[in-house]
Design a protein around this motif. Sequence first.
Motif, PDB file in Angstrom:
ATOM      1  N   ARG A  39      -9.333 -49.063   0.651  1.00  0.00           N
ATOM      2  CA  ARG A  39      -9.660 -50.271  -0.352  1.00  0.00           C
ATOM      3  C   ARG A  39      -8.696 -51.570   0.021  1.00  0.00           C
ATOM      4  O   ARG A  39      -9.230 -52.549   0.244  1.00  0.00           O
ATOM      5  N   HIS A  40      -7.648 -51.084   0.343  1.00  0.00           N
ATOM      6  CA  HIS A  40      -6.483 -52.102   0.621  1.00  0.00           C
ATOM      7  C   HIS A  40      -6.829 -52.905   1.889  1.00  0.00           C
ATOM      8  O   HIS A  40      -6.612 -54.266   1.929  1.00  0.00           O
ATOM      9  N   THR A  55      -7.282 -45.480  -1.309  1.00  0.00           N
ATOM     10  CA  THR A  55      -6.417 -46.549  -1.535  1.00  0.00           C
ATOM     11  C   THR A  55      -6.139 -47.442  -0.246  1.00  0.00           C
ATOM     12  O   THR A  55      -6.423 -48.538  -0.445  1.00  0.00           O
ATOM     13  N   LYS A  56      -5.861 -46.590   0.763  1.00  0.00           N
ATOM     14  CA  LYS A  56      -5.760 -47.232   1.883  1.00  0.00           C
ATOM     15  C   LYS A  56      -6.934 -48.327   2.500  1.00  0.00           C
ATOM     16  O   LYS A  56      -6.887 -49.101   2.888  1.00  0.00           O
ATOM     17  N   PHE A  64     -11.708 -57.448  -4.496  1.00  0.00           N
ATOM     18  CA  PHE A  64     -12.303 -56.987  -5.652  1.00  0.00           C
ATOM     19  C   PHE A  64     -12.434 -58.495  -6.402  1.00  0.00           C
ATOM     20  O   PHE A  64     -11.286 -58.946  -6.588  1.00  0.00           O
ATOM     21  N   GLN A  74      -0.709 -47.704  -4.218  1.00  0.00           N
ATOM     22  CA  GLN A  74      -0.616 -46.300  -4.196  1.00  0.00           C
ATOM     23  C   GLN A  74       0.026 -45.685  -5.548  1.00  0.00           C
ATOM     24  O   GLN A  74       0.308 -46.343  -6.424  1.00  0.00           O
ATOM     25  N   ASP A 120      -7.073 -39.473  -2.463  1.00  0.00           N
ATOM     26  CA  ASP A 120      -6.673 -40.843  -2.906  1.00  0.00           C
ATOM     27  C   ASP A 120      -6.060 -41.541  -2.268  1.00  0.00           C
ATOM     28  O   ASP A 120      -6.346 -42.881  -2.379  1.00  0.00           O
ATOM     29  N   LYS A 121      -4.991 -41.100  -1.371  1.00  0.00           N
ATOM     30  CA  LYS A 121      -3.912 -42.340  -0.513  1.00  0.00           C
ATOM     31  C   LYS A 121      -4.986 -42.607   0.257  1.00  0.00           C
ATOM     32  O   LYS A 121      -4.873 -44.047   0.595  1.00  0.00           O
ATOM     33  N   ILE A 142     -13.736 -46.818  -5.573  1.00  0.00           N
ATOM     34  CA  ILE A 142     -13.054 -46.336  -7.076  1.00  0.00           C
ATOM     35  C   ILE A 142     -13.819 -45.122  -7.576  1.00  0.00           C
ATOM     36  O   ILE A 142     -13.318 -44.681  -8.751  1.00  0.00           O
ATOM     37  N   ASP A 143     -14.943 -44.806  -7.088  1.00  0.00           N
ATOM     38  CA  ASP A 143     -15.681 -43.824  -7.797  1.00  0.00           C
ATOM     39  C   ASP A 143     -16.408 -42.967  -6.661  1.00  0.00           C
ATOM     40  O   ASP A 143     -16.813 -43.481  -5.301  1.00  0.00           O
ATOM     41  N   ALA A 181      -7.237 -50.749  -7.577  1.00  0.00           N
ATOM     42  CA  ALA A 181      -8.312 -51.312  -6.739  1.00  0.00           C
ATOM     43  C   ALA A 181      -7.755 -52.015  -5.693  1.00  0.00           C
ATOM     44  O   ALA A 181      -8.520 -51.906  -4.459  1.00  0.00           O
ATOM     45  N   PHE A 182      -6.838 -52.837  -5.712  1.00  0.00           N
ATOM     46  CA  PHE A 182      -6.526 -53.733  -4.630  1.00  0.00           C
ATOM     47  C   PHE A 182      -5.538 -52.857  -3.798  1.00  0.00           C
ATOM     48  O   PHE A 182      -4.882 -53.484  -2.669  1.00  0.00           O
ATOM     49  N   GLY A 183      -5.191 -51.598  -3.863  1.00  0.00           N
ATOM     50  CA  GLY A 183      -4.545 -50.618  -2.868  1.00  0.00           C
ATOM     51  C   GLY A 183      -3.064 -50.145  -3.417  1.00  0.00           C
ATOM     52  O   GLY A 183      -2.436 -49.981  -2.296  1.00  0.00           O
ATOM     53  N   GLN A 235       3.507 -46.080  -6.234  1.00  0.00           N
ATOM     54  CA  GLN A 235       3.756 -47.383  -6.382  1.00  0.00           C
ATOM     55  C   GLN A 235       3.589 -47.516  -8.058  1.00  0.00           C
ATOM     56  O   GLN A 235       4.447 -48.446  -8.551  1.00  0.00           O
ATOM     57  N   PRO A 281      -1.826 -58.609  -3.366  1.00  0.00           N
ATOM     58  CA  PRO A 281      -2.387 -57.373  -2.587  1.00  0.00           C
ATOM     59  C   PRO A 281      -1.922 -57.456  -1.071  1.00  0.00           C
ATOM     60  O   PRO A 281      -1.620 -56.302  -0.507  1.00  0.00           O
ATOM     61  N   LEU A 301       8.284 -55.323  -4.640  1.00  0.00           N
ATOM     62  CA  LEU A 301       7.412 -55.819  -5.546  1.00  0.00           C
ATOM     63  C   LEU A 301       7.197 -55.068  -6.879  1.00  0.00           C
ATOM     64  O   LEU A 301       7.166 -55.608  -7.958  1.00  0.00           O
ATOM     65  N   LEU A 360       1.294 -57.493  -0.509  1.00  0.00           N
ATOM     66  CA  LEU A 360       2.527 -57.084  -0.710  1.00  0.00           C
ATOM     67  C   LEU A 360       2.222 -55.381  -0.963  1.00  0.00           C
ATOM     68  O   LEU A 360       3.513 -54.829  -0.898  1.00  0.00           O
ATOM     69  N   LEU A 361       1.154 -54.974  -0.955  1.00  0.00           N
ATOM     70  CA  LEU A 361       0.845 -53.670  -1.258  1.00  0.00           C
ATOM     71  C   LEU A 361       0.895 -52.690  -0.159  1.00  0.00           C
ATOM     72  O   LEU A 361       1.042 -51.646   0.021  1.00  0.00           O
TER      73      LEU A 361
END
Lengths: 237, 443
Positions: free
Chosen positions: A83-84, A80-81, A89, B345, A76-77, A56-57, B341-343, B348, A109, B3, A111-112
């Motif tokens: 991280r997921h 994010t992927k 965290f 995008q 960023d994308k 995140i940094d 943080a948890f992903g 979203q 998480p 979601l 569902l993301l």
Amino acid sequence: MAIVELESVKKVYTLGKAEVHAVRGVTFSIEKGDFASIVGPSGSGKSTILNMIGCIDQPTEGIVRINGTVTGGLKDKELTKLRHETLGFIFQSFNLIPVLNVYENIEFPLLLGKNRRSRKETREWIEFLIEAVGLADHMHHKSNELSGGQRQRVAIARALVTKPEIVLADEPTANLDSKTGQSIIELMKKMNSELNTTFIFSTHDRSIMEIADHVIQLLDGLIVEDSKTKAEAGSIS
Amino acid sequence: MFLTMKVAFRNISRQKKRSFLLAGAIAFGMMVITLMNALTGGAVINIRDNFSHALGGHVFITGREWTEAGQMIMKIRPDANLDRLLEENARQIEAFTRRSQAMPSLIFGSQQTMHLLYGVDFSEEDRLIDSLVVVEGSLAELGKRDDIIVLPEPVAERLGVEVGETVLIRLETLTGQQNVGEARVAAFIKDQEELGLSAAYTSRANLNSLLGMEPHEYQILNMFVTDLDLVDQFARTFREGLLSPEEAEEAEDEPEVTVTVAGMPIDPGTRTQEVTPWEGTRYQVMNINQIMEAVELVVGVLNRVGLVIFLILLVVTMVGITNTFRMIMIERTKEIGTMRAFGMQQKQVKRIFLWEAVLLGLLGCLGGLVIAGVIALAVGSVSLNTDPSLQFFLNNGRITFSLPLQDVAVNVALVILTSLLAAYWPARAAAKMSPMKALSSHT
């Protein structure tokens, strides 16, 4: 095998006209399955390092490698992927989503991204985690109906729900009393042992850092000690 | 998507008071435009019905022919082609009437007044008889004898005549000669003079004899159709079916025809060009929609004014939504950081805000429609005893509301679009927020 590697990492923030050197060049690695603690006084760079490991940094200089992937230069994308898929965290102030109940917060998480499990498997997995963190009776409670310790337990389950390689916990016990803090650390240790998930947590509490099998001590943005003492798995019940 | 929609929905219910106020503002705008559209929609229907009622139909056919002396007269003779069309389209015709008309001087004693007089076949005028409100006298004799007349009350007052007395009817025949006849007053009826359509009624046979026409001839064929939506098409069928081959050739050069209902040309665009005489009867077909064009023009203007008010309200609401969403974004900074943080995008995060705007818009629309419905029901149930001229806009003294579904859909779409537009920039800013900065925020 190193799951987290930092090579000559520096981080400089600009605050108005002044430059703040939060991290001045650190190199260390954390092995898979480690229960690692980053310790140091306030302003020593603990959170900055966790943020960089948590994607995140980004470092101003140096390389951060997570599970073999260099994070510098990722969009960023992609971050994010990463991280997921790789990280979980746990925050000092729990950061539960207030509109969701315990079950939904833990499920969030999943569902993301693409969830490859069946609905039944997902449900069983979440219920297992809720059971494991001792909140089976609070499954449908909203976060404002839980105590600090209970909230942090939800946060631990949420961090683990995607079965990440690494769980990052930024001062997870800072907002809890010492007894609850101790139990949270023990819970994290238990999960570390049972699921072989790498835990990296920051703290300035000496009593809980002793449970860690890998301690990185920071002072003014530099490592002053990097010691490993692998504890025996399953020693905490 | 599920979601983001779920979180958006929960977020709306999290701040109930704020959501209520925002949705309430949208609902107010929706209510205003819905009521305005429904009111004008209902008025158009009422005006059309009242016009149809007063004019005795939805489609009006008149015939013109040239006399040997070179005069153009208005007359319809028995016509096999017209009978065929009536038969072929019988399913679409609810009722039809054949009338003659004149603007005679009605004389009683030393008093006289000019007034529109219809010659009707009372046996085919059930609708008319039902609609006449008798003030004095009786309609029982209608259809039994020809030399009777039904007068509007003000006309009777002007003449000073009583029921049972006889009035003189002085008029010009179709060919322009003076003629006088008489008729016994059967009844006085309540007048609709304020509509400009006040008329007296006598039997067609009686009026025809005064006009110099055969009893089976007439001047206007009025038809009530079963489906008003198809009235244009229906009128076209008759217009084309009654067109003579010579007329078809000329039609391309001729402007739209004019019809003289109520003794006066309704279409102001009266032709001034020279007309070449023709043989036989030429027909003019007009329908209620052509008469309604002017009314609909006014209604269109009213609806546009309503739309402008609605848009102004929407813009004001939009500013409110934008400000509220900015506030929401600040309030939820840490939450956004956690989700990122948890992903989650960026798109979203944006979607959560946009869903909130859509749901708020929908809630507002629903609320506005319900309130408008309740008001319409309440207002519609009151019988108004207003100025008679307003009765033309009413249905039996009641305001009626009519709102086509497509108008509702357009208004809802406008609201949703505006809400989305209002929430877009805060949503974008929330999505672009750095997860690190968001997590370190104190909100």
